[in-house]
Design an enzyme around this catalytic site. Structure first.
Site, PDB file in Angstrom:
ATOM      1  N   CYS A   1       0.836  -1.213   0.000  1.00 12.54           N
ATOM      2  CA  CYS A   1       0.000   0.000   0.000  1.00 12.54           C
ATOM      3  C   CYS A   1       0.869   1.260   0.000  1.00 12.54           C
ATOM      4  O   CYS A   1       1.508   1.573   1.007  1.00 12.54           O
ATOM      5  CB  CYS A   1      -0.905  -0.033   1.235  1.00 12.54           C
ATOM      6  SG  CYS A   1      -1.756   1.508   1.569  1.00 12.54           S
TER       7      CYS A   1
ATOM      8  N   CYS B   1       0.033   3.785   2.727  1.00 15.85           N
ATOM      9  CA  CYS B   1       0.508   3.336   4.047  1.00 15.85           C
ATOM     10  C   CYS B   1       1.978   3.694   4.231  1.00 15.85           C
ATOM     11  O   CYS B   1       2.400   4.072   5.320  1.00 15.85           O
ATOM     12  CB  CYS B   1       0.304   1.828   4.196  1.00 15.85           C
ATOM     13  SG  CYS B   1      -1.424   1.296   4.029  1.00 15.85           S
TER      14      CYS B   1
END
Length: 123
Positions: free
Chosen positions: A46, A49
């Site tokens: 991600c 993230c």
């Protein structure tokens, strides 16, 4: 030789900060019943993230009255589904089994937005 990307990612995360990494559903239930705890749902792949990763130790220090626990979405997909977490990074807060709040979406989060979310848990 095939590498387990998630295990490698989790090892790197442990070196970055002291955030606990969820290993079992039983741990999730235990943390949830105690609290206050903030679960951060994430994944190694991600990009949003990764953007917030450098600020997490500072947030953990600023809000030291909370236990922070990282949940790898790929390892706990059923947990994500049962708690309606369909986008990452996302945050769920619990204390004594009760959900205090959620900051759940697929959008990138800023440090200020995460801080606002945590401040709002006490209101």
């Amino acid at each position: 030789m095939e590498t387990n990307y998630n295990a490698s990612y989790d090892r790197c995360r442990k070196e970055v900060d002291d955030m606990k990494v969820l290993e079992t559903i039983e741990q999730f239930e235990s943390y949830k019943q105690e609290g206050p705890v903030i679960f951060m749902f994430t994944a190694g792949w991600c990009p949003d993230c990764r953007v917030i990763e450098p600020i997490l130790p500072e947030i953990e220090q600023q809000f030291s009255d909370y236990q922070f626990v990282e949940i790898n979405r790929d390892d706990f997909i059923e947990l994500c589904q049962s708690h309606d977490v369909y986008g990452i990074p996302s945050f769920l807060a619990f204390e004594k089994g009760k959900e205090l709040g959620r900051f759940v979406s697929k959008d990138r989060k800023t440090k200020e937005e995460i801080e606002q979310f945590i401040h709002g848990l006490k209101e």
